[in-house]
Design a protein around this motif. Structure first.
Motif, mmCIF file in Angstrom:
data_model
loop_
_atom_site.group_PDB
_atom_site.id
_atom_site.type_symbol
_atom_site.label_atom_id
_atom_site.label_comp_id
_atom_site.label_asym_id
_atom_site.label_seq_id
_atom_site.Cartn_x
_atom_site.Cartn_y
_atom_site.Cartn_z
ATOM 1 N N SER A 44 -48.651 -107.532 31.797
ATOM 2 C CA SER A 44 -50.103 -107.439 31.944
ATOM 3 C C SER A 44 -50.705 -106.589 30.819
ATOM 4 O O SER A 44 -51.726 -106.950 30.230
ATOM 5 C CB SER A 44 -50.452 -106.848 33.305
ATOM 6 N N GLU A 45 -50.067 -105.482 30.513
ATOM 7 C CA GLU A 45 -50.550 -104.607 29.438
ATOM 8 C C GLU A 45 -50.425 -105.285 28.078
ATOM 9 O O GLU A 45 -51.298 -105.128 27.217
ATOM 10 C CB GLU A 45 -49.781 -103.288 29.451
ATOM 11 N N VAL A 46 -49.365 -106.058 27.873
ATOM 12 C CA VAL A 46 -49.192 -106.811 26.624
ATOM 13 C C VAL A 46 -50.305 -107.835 26.485
ATOM 14 O O VAL A 46 -50.935 -107.950 25.428
ATOM 15 C CB VAL A 46 -47.804 -107.500 26.570
ATOM 16 N N GLU A 47 -50.575 -108.585 27.542
ATOM 17 C CA GLU A 47 -51.606 -109.617 27.495
ATOM 18 C C GLU A 47 -52.991 -109.038 27.222
ATOM 19 O O GLU A 47 -53.830 -109.689 26.609
ATOM 20 C CB GLU A 47 -51.629 -110.425 28.796
ATOM 21 N N ARG A 48 -53.240 -107.821 27.660
ATOM 22 C CA ARG A 48 -54.531 -107.172 27.419
ATOM 23 C C ARG A 48 -54.580 -106.449 26.077
ATOM 24 O O ARG A 48 -55.601 -105.860 25.722
ATOM 25 C CB ARG A 48 -54.847 -106.193 28.556
ATOM 26 N N GLY A 49 -53.473 -106.472 25.324
ATOM 27 C CA GLY A 49 -53.419 -105.815 24.023
ATOM 28 C C GLY A 49 -53.320 -104.309 24.109
ATOM 29 O O GLY A 49 -53.604 -103.603 23.141
ATOM 30 N N GLU A 50 -52.886 -103.801 25.256
ATOM 31 C CA GLU A 50 -52.799 -102.359 25.466
ATOM 32 C C GLU A 50 -51.419 -101.798 25.152
ATOM 33 O O GLU A 50 -51.269 -100.591 25.017
ATOM 34 C CB GLU A 50 -53.147 -102.024 26.915
ATOM 35 N N ARG A 51 -50.425 -102.651 25.064
ATOM 36 C CA ARG A 51 -49.045 -102.206 24.883
ATOM 37 C C ARG A 51 -48.564 -102.583 23.492
ATOM 38 O O ARG A 51 -48.754 -103.704 23.049
ATOM 39 C CB ARG A 51 -48.166 -102.859 25.950
ATOM 40 N N ASN A 52 -47.948 -101.635 22.803
ATOM 41 C CA ASN A 52 -47.373 -101.892 21.498
ATOM 42 C C ASN A 52 -45.968 -102.438 21.733
ATOM 43 O O ASN A 52 -45.021 -101.697 21.922
ATOM 44 C CB ASN A 52 -47.347 -100.602 20.681
ATOM 45 N N ILE A 53 -45.830 -103.750 21.727
ATOM 46 C CA ILE A 53 -44.617 -104.440 22.148
ATOM 47 C C ILE A 53 -43.573 -104.462 21.037
ATOM 48 O O ILE A 53 -43.912 -104.568 19.857
ATOM 49 C CB ILE A 53 -44.969 -105.869 22.624
ATOM 50 N N SER A 54 -42.305 -104.388 21.422
ATOM 51 C CA SER A 54 -41.210 -104.452 20.449
ATOM 52 C C SER A 54 -40.950 -105.900 20.050
ATOM 53 O O SER A 54 -41.296 -106.837 20.776
ATOM 54 C CB SER A 54 -39.934 -103.854 21.038
ATOM 55 N N VAL A 55 -40.326 -106.075 18.909
ATOM 56 C CA VAL A 55 -39.984 -107.415 18.435
ATOM 57 C C VAL A 55 -39.019 -108.085 19.417
ATOM 58 O O VAL A 55 -39.123 -109.290 19.669
ATOM 59 C CB VAL A 55 -39.384 -107.350 17.017
ATOM 60 N N ASP A 56 -38.106 -107.331 19.997
ATOM 61 C CA ASP A 56 -37.162 -107.904 20.971
ATOM 62 C C ASP A 56 -37.898 -108.475 22.174
ATOM 63 O O ASP A 56 -37.578 -109.575 22.645
ATOM 64 C CB ASP A 56 -36.150 -106.847 21.431
ATOM 65 N N ASN A 57 -38.892 -107.759 22.683
ATOM 66 C CA ASN A 57 -39.656 -108.258 23.831
ATOM 67 C C ASN A 57 -40.571 -109.411 23.446
ATOM 68 O O ASN A 57 -40.798 -110.322 24.243
ATOM 69 C CB ASN A 57 -40.453 -107.129 24.486
#
Length: 86
Positions: A44-57
């Protein structure tokens, strides 16, 4: 304050594209999170652009969505077969 002409960050673009593809595939956040082996809250945080996601994820989400990772990074996501039939 950001310039209105400034393109969105890669993090925001990726999150928006993940959400768009997930919805086009009629997949819940819970299902996608399970397939990618991440938590639903994190997704949910990734979809909202709130999470700095790793390349693996990012790779795990692309695989779970049956997409190529570079396609999920495009500012203008390529049209998907399910969109063309609508």
């Amino acid at each position: 304050m950001k310039n209105p002409e400034t393109p969105p960050s890669a993090r925001v673009i990726f999150g928006q594209n993940v959400r768009r593809v997930r919805r086009l595939k009629e997949m819940s956040q819970e299902e996608l999170a399970f397939r990618a082996d991440i938590s639903r809250t994190y997704l949910s945080e990734v979809e909202r652009g709130e999470r700095n996601i790793s390349v693996d994820n990012m790779e795990a989400l692309a695989f779970a969505l049956e997409m190529e990772l570079p396609d999920l990074m495009r500012l203008r996501l390529l049209s998907l077969p399910s969109e063309e039939s609508r």
